[in-house]
Enzyme design. Structure first.
Site, short mmCIF file in Angstrom:
data_model
loop_
_atom_site.label_atom_id
_atom_site.label_comp_id
_atom_site.label_asym_id
_atom_site.label_seq_id
_atom_site.Cartn_x
_atom_site.Cartn_y
_atom_site.Cartn_z
N ALA A 86 0.84 -1.20 0.00
CA ALA A 86 0.00 0.00 0.00
C ALA A 86 0.87 1.25 0.00
CB ALA A 86 -0.90 0.01 1.24
N ASP A 87 0.39 2.32 -0.64
CA ASP A 87 1.05 3.61 -0.45
C ASP A 87 0.23 4.39 0.58
OD1 ASP A 87 -1.13 4.72 -1.75
OD2 ASP A 87 -0.08 5.02 -3.65
#
Lengths: 79, 245
Positions: A35-36
């Site tokens: 995930a960012d």
């Protein structure tokens, strides 16, 4: 596995397009699930909607792993 | 091209010349529009003129609570805010040495802070939809500066910097954030100028005339359209060549 844990897992799998087996208790959204930072914001938004709760920003910051999310929601969701 | 059928647009400052033209143009391309502004009468008149797919949501942009409520009201009327046009703006012109804190903060509050709040308010829906357009109306003076307008120029430059930052954050979600920077546009505000003043202004513009509100609206329609999906963080200058930056 609790119903909440199941629903949280479904959201994580769908949103991050990861294999269900990778979503373990200690799996970090950013370090392990790719995930960012914007994904984590979206995940929190999705949790809020799914469980009808409000997750304040300071609480959201503590939700780093799948286990964190389940624990927080179990403690705060009414249903 | 530039078909906005099925899209919902919130336009601030729609009671003014440029905002009204933008709302009309978006509506003409098929969008449903929420017209916001402080003066209810011109908003109602415009909504009546547009007929279907037009709603009125008055809002005082210097009132933080009212600003927070506006995206929700717009979403309720439209179903979803796909397009946000932050057009509203005020001036409190004054020589810098005489500029009061109040002149400064009022302009920043309406021209910059409300743009941040409204953008934040519509982003959740846009993120979920994986589609969104934010078009901020800046100004040529935000890039060139202008004597007597330190507050206004600062607010308009700030909007450009804010737009670029936000554009980078949300680009991967199908949301674009751009600015339109008008030069001298003929509106009720410029009608107050004398013919002499107008001639002088026109003489300094390569195109030899002031722009029209419709020419700003066309730029806004482009940036709001599906065709502009690959344009983000940009400032589209519409100024007859007055400044080429």
């Amino acid at each position: 596995m609790s119903d909440i844990a199941e629903r949280v897992k479904k959201i994580v799998v769908e949103h991050l397009s990861v294999d269900e087996s990778k979503v373990t208790e200690s799996a970090s959204f950013i370090d392990d699930l790719g995930a960012d930072s914007l994904d984590t914001v979206e995940l929190v938004m999705a949790f809020e909607e799914e469980f009808g709760i409000e997750i304040p920003d300071d609480a959201a910051e503590t939700i780093q792993t799948y286990g964190d999310a389940v624990k927080f929601i179990e403690a705060n969701a009414s249903a | 091209m530039f078909d906005l059928t099925g899209k919902g647009a919130l336009v601030t400052g729609a009671s003014g010349g440029i905002g009204g033209a933008i709302a009309r143009a978006l509506h003409a391309q098929g969008a449903a529009v929420v017209l916001s502004g402080t003066r209810v009468e011109p908003l109602e008149a415009l909504a009546a003129e547009l007929g279907e797919r037009a709603h009125v949501a008055p809002c005082n942009l210097s009132d933080a609570e009212a600003v927070e409520a506006l995206p929700k009201a717009a979403a309720a009327a439209l179903g979803q805010v796909d397009i946000l046009v932050n057009n509203a703006g005020i001036t409190r012109d004054q020589l810098f040495m005489r500029m009061s804190d109040d002149d400064w903060s009022k302009v920043i509050e309406v021209n910059l802070t409300s743009v941040m709040r409204l953008s934040r308010g519509v982003l959740r829906g846009m993120m979920k939809a994986r589609w969104g357009r934010i078009v901020n109306v800046s100004s040529i003076v935000g890039v060139t500066g202008n004597p007597g307008q330190a507050n206004y120029a600062a607010s308009k430059a700030a909007v450009i910097g804010m737009s670029k930052s936000l554009a980078a954050e949300v680009a991967s979600r199908g949301i674009t954030v751009n600015c339109v920077a008008p030069g001298f546009i003929a509106t009720a505000m410029t009608d107050a100028l004398t013919d002499d003043q107008k001639a002088k202004i026109s003489g300094s513009i390569p195109a030899g005339r002031m722009g029209t509100a419709d020419e700003i609206a066309a730029a806004a329609v482009y940036l709001a359209s599906p065709e502009a999906a690959y344009v983000t963080g940009q400032t589209l200058h519409v100024n007859g060549g007055m400044a080429m930056v």
